[in-house]
Design a protein around this motif. Structure first.
Motif, PDB file in Angstrom:
ATOM      1  N   SER A   1       0.841  -1.209   0.000  1.00  6.95           N
ATOM      2  CA  SER A   1       0.000   0.000   0.000  1.00  6.95           C
ATOM      3  C   SER A   1       0.872   1.253   0.000  1.00  6.95           C
ATOM      4  O   SER A   1       0.476   2.300  -0.494  1.00  6.95           O
ATOM      5  CB  SER A   1      -0.937   0.000   1.214  1.00  6.95           C
ATOM      6  OG  SER A   1      -0.188  -0.097   2.414  1.00  6.95           O
TER       7      SER A   1
ATOM      8  N   PHE B   1      -8.415  -0.554  -3.672  1.00  6.25           N
ATOM      9  CA  PHE B   1      -8.763  -1.965  -3.811  1.00  6.25           C
ATOM     10  C   PHE B   1      -8.547  -2.445  -5.245  1.00  6.25           C
ATOM     11  O   PHE B   1      -8.135  -3.578  -5.472  1.00  6.25           O
ATOM     12  CB  PHE B   1     -10.213  -2.210  -3.368  1.00  6.25           C
ATOM     13  CG  PHE B   1     -10.502  -3.660  -3.127  1.00  6.25           C
ATOM     14  CD1 PHE B   1     -10.044  -4.287  -1.980  1.00  6.25           C
ATOM     15  CD2 PHE B   1     -11.204  -4.409  -4.056  1.00  6.25           C
ATOM     16  CE1 PHE B   1     -10.290  -5.638  -1.751  1.00  6.25           C
ATOM     17  CE2 PHE B   1     -11.460  -5.766  -3.840  1.00  6.25           C
ATOM     18  CZ  PHE B   1     -10.999  -6.379  -2.674  1.00  6.25           C
TER      19      PHE B   1
ATOM     20  N   TYR C   1     -11.601  -0.444   0.855  1.00  2.35           N
ATOM     21  CA  TYR C   1     -10.178  -0.563   1.155  1.00  2.35           C
ATOM     22  C   TYR C   1      -9.769  -0.191   2.585  1.00  2.35           C
ATOM     23  O   TYR C   1      -9.045  -0.945   3.216  1.00  2.35           O
ATOM     24  CB  TYR C   1      -9.277   0.204   0.177  1.00  2.35           C
ATOM     25  CG  TYR C   1      -7.821  -0.108   0.461  1.00  2.35           C
ATOM     26  CD1 TYR C   1      -7.260  -1.298   0.011  1.00  2.35           C
ATOM     27  CD2 TYR C   1      -7.026   0.725   1.242  1.00  2.35           C
ATOM     28  CE1 TYR C   1      -5.956  -1.644   0.327  1.00  2.35           C
ATOM     29  CE2 TYR C   1      -5.717   0.393   1.561  1.00  2.35           C
ATOM     30  CZ  TYR C   1      -5.188  -0.790   1.101  1.00  2.35           C
ATOM     31  OH  TYR C   1      -3.914  -1.128   1.427  1.00  2.35           O
TER      32      TYR C   1
END
Length: 474
Positions: free
Chosen positions: A286, A293, A390
């Protein structure tokens, strides 16, 4: 007669080593005992040579950053000193004889649990006799610290480093606690927590533990081979040393540190199917690829078996192993090799119960089924769930997750995600070269249309970043 018995036992131990291993051990002993007459090493004079703790310590500090921590050097010395030689006067000697040195090497590197145990008992405490859990824990922490230090010093971490992973100090404690939790009393009970530290364990219990917890023998072997630098260049026959640390691809030079620490990598890797233990490749982070997502899906779909790890905002670290390629579809996938794990505050692996087959789930852009990534449990009550929005997820396991028998892994049942990584394990399938570069948007026209309406269509280009080739990592 006594001398004869002694030389027989010594020869038996020596014969376990290949000729090139024998000369390696001879060379190390000669260095430590200050003798260099290798040609005459077999003669009686050389056999009388002895080495001291000071020589062992001096060898360590002769290196700029000594590979073995001081406490482990002392433990190795105590282990060597504990070996009784037949026919020797029974007074304790501060000197280590060549026979003791060879028998020590033979028992720890080639021996069974029975042969290892008396040495390990003396490495834990010089006095022998029964040992407290606290003493065993200190030994185990020293052992794991030494493995991390030695592998780093010898550049044997295969592309991992202390810079590109999480700090190992809490990982050392977590792994020691996890290995210690396998200590069983003769009645089969396992003491826990502070009770474990105060319990006395006798030799038979510790022998059973060493037999059932292979990491102890593997770690000792690494400490001797790499720490004392003996037999290190000769191939080890056992895969558990070969794949102790997997080759690391994809993080080098990217300026981020993994959520994993070295002890956790070693422990989680040991639970993977054997054919997947040789390599981990970073697919998604990330911090590198953004908190999205669709980015996550684009990087992990059709890449073969994977490890997912996440950190919630409370600092808890946990994740799961997916035995199959992730596919976007509204049904459960995977098989009973999948597992969930915790890395912090505790290190543990939770394997399948057989209760159901809800191993892994990935869905996106559907109106009737939940959208997100999940492992274990059931819809709305996953052992591990990341929502397709997410930033949020849950770990609902009251009292335990049905699929994996795992407890709640996050600090709070509904958690906020802080960071996430996905690692492909083993070799990425050939087809991933073609399929893997497809964007989620190629698969899902509905998602593409939505993004275009929102004026975000250009972002799909970033989803097609090529799989990088990091063969220079090791």
């Amino acid at each position: 007669k006594m001398g004869n018995a002694e030389s027989n036992a010594y020869q038996n131990h020596l014969s376990r080593f290949l000729p090139e291993e024998q000369s390696d051990i001879d060379g190390l002993f000669n260095t430590l005992s200050g003798s260099s007459d290798s040609a005459g090493a077999k003669n009686a004079k050389a056999a009388k040579k002895t080495m001291t703790l000071a020589a062992l310590q001096a060898r360590q500090s002769a290196h700029t950053r000594e590979p073995l921590p001081e406490p482990m050097t002392v433990r190795l010395y105590n282990g060597m000193k504990s070996i009784d030689l037949p026919g020797k006067s029974s007074g304790p000697s501060e000197q280590i004889a060549k026979e003791q040195f060879v028998i020590f090497m033979s028992n720890l590197l080639k021996g069974n649990a029975d042969e290892k145990i008396s040495i390990i008992m003396r490495m834990i405490a010089k006095t022998g006799g029964s040992l407290k859990g606290k003493q065993i824990q200190e030994f185990t922490e020293d052992l794991i610290t030494s493995v991390v230090r030695v592998l780093s010093y010898r550049k044997e971490l295969k592309g991992w480093s202390l810079e590109n992973t999480r700090d190992s100090s809490s990982g050392v404690k977590a792994l020691a606690s996890e290995l210690l939790s396998e200590l069983k009393l003769p009645d089969g009970t396992k003491p826990v927590g502070s009770q474990l530290l105060e319990t006395n364990f006798d030799q038979s219990v510790i022998e059973d533990w060493v037999y059932r917890v292979p990491q102890i023998s593997v770690f000792l072997s690494v400490v001797i081979r790499q720490g004392l630098h003996v037999l290190h260049s000769l191939p080890d026959q056992t895969n558990d040393i070969l794949n102790l640390v997997p080759h690391c691809k994809g993080i080098k030079g990217r300026g981020v540190a993994s959520l994993f620490d070295i002890p956790a990598i070693i422990y989680i890797n040991s639970h993977l199917p054997a054919e997947l233990q040789h390599k981990w490749q970073l697919l998604f982070s990330s911090r590198l690829h953004g908190e999205s997502f669709s980015q996550l899906c684009a990087h992990i779909v059709n890449k073969g078996p994977c490890i997912v790890i996440l950190r919630d905002v409370d600092g808890f670290l946990f994740g799961g192993f997916a035995s199959h390629s992730w596919e976007v579809k509204p049904q459960f996938q995977g098989d009973n090799r999948c597992f969930l794990f915790s890395v912090f505050p505790t290190l543990a692996v939770y394997t399948c119960t057989g209760y159901n087959d809800h191993y892994m789930y990935l869905n996106h852009g559907q109106q009737t089924m939940p959208n997100g990534l999940g492992m274990g449990g059931q819809h709305g009550y996953f052992g591990l769930w990341i929502d397709s929005d997410y930033g949020t997820g849950h770990s609902k396991a009251k009292p335990r997750c049905t699929t994996y028998n795992s407890p709640q892994l996050s600090a709070k049942e509904d958690f906020t995600l802080d960071a996430m990584e996905v690692w492909a394990v083993g070799d990425i399938p050939e087809s991933a070269g073609k399929k893997g570069k497809k964007s989620i948007l190629d698969v899902d026209p509905q998602a593409q249309a939505l993004l275009e309406m929102a004026g975000k269509s250009r972002q799909s280009e970033g989803l097609r970043e090529p799989v990088e080739d990091d063969d220079d990592d090791d």
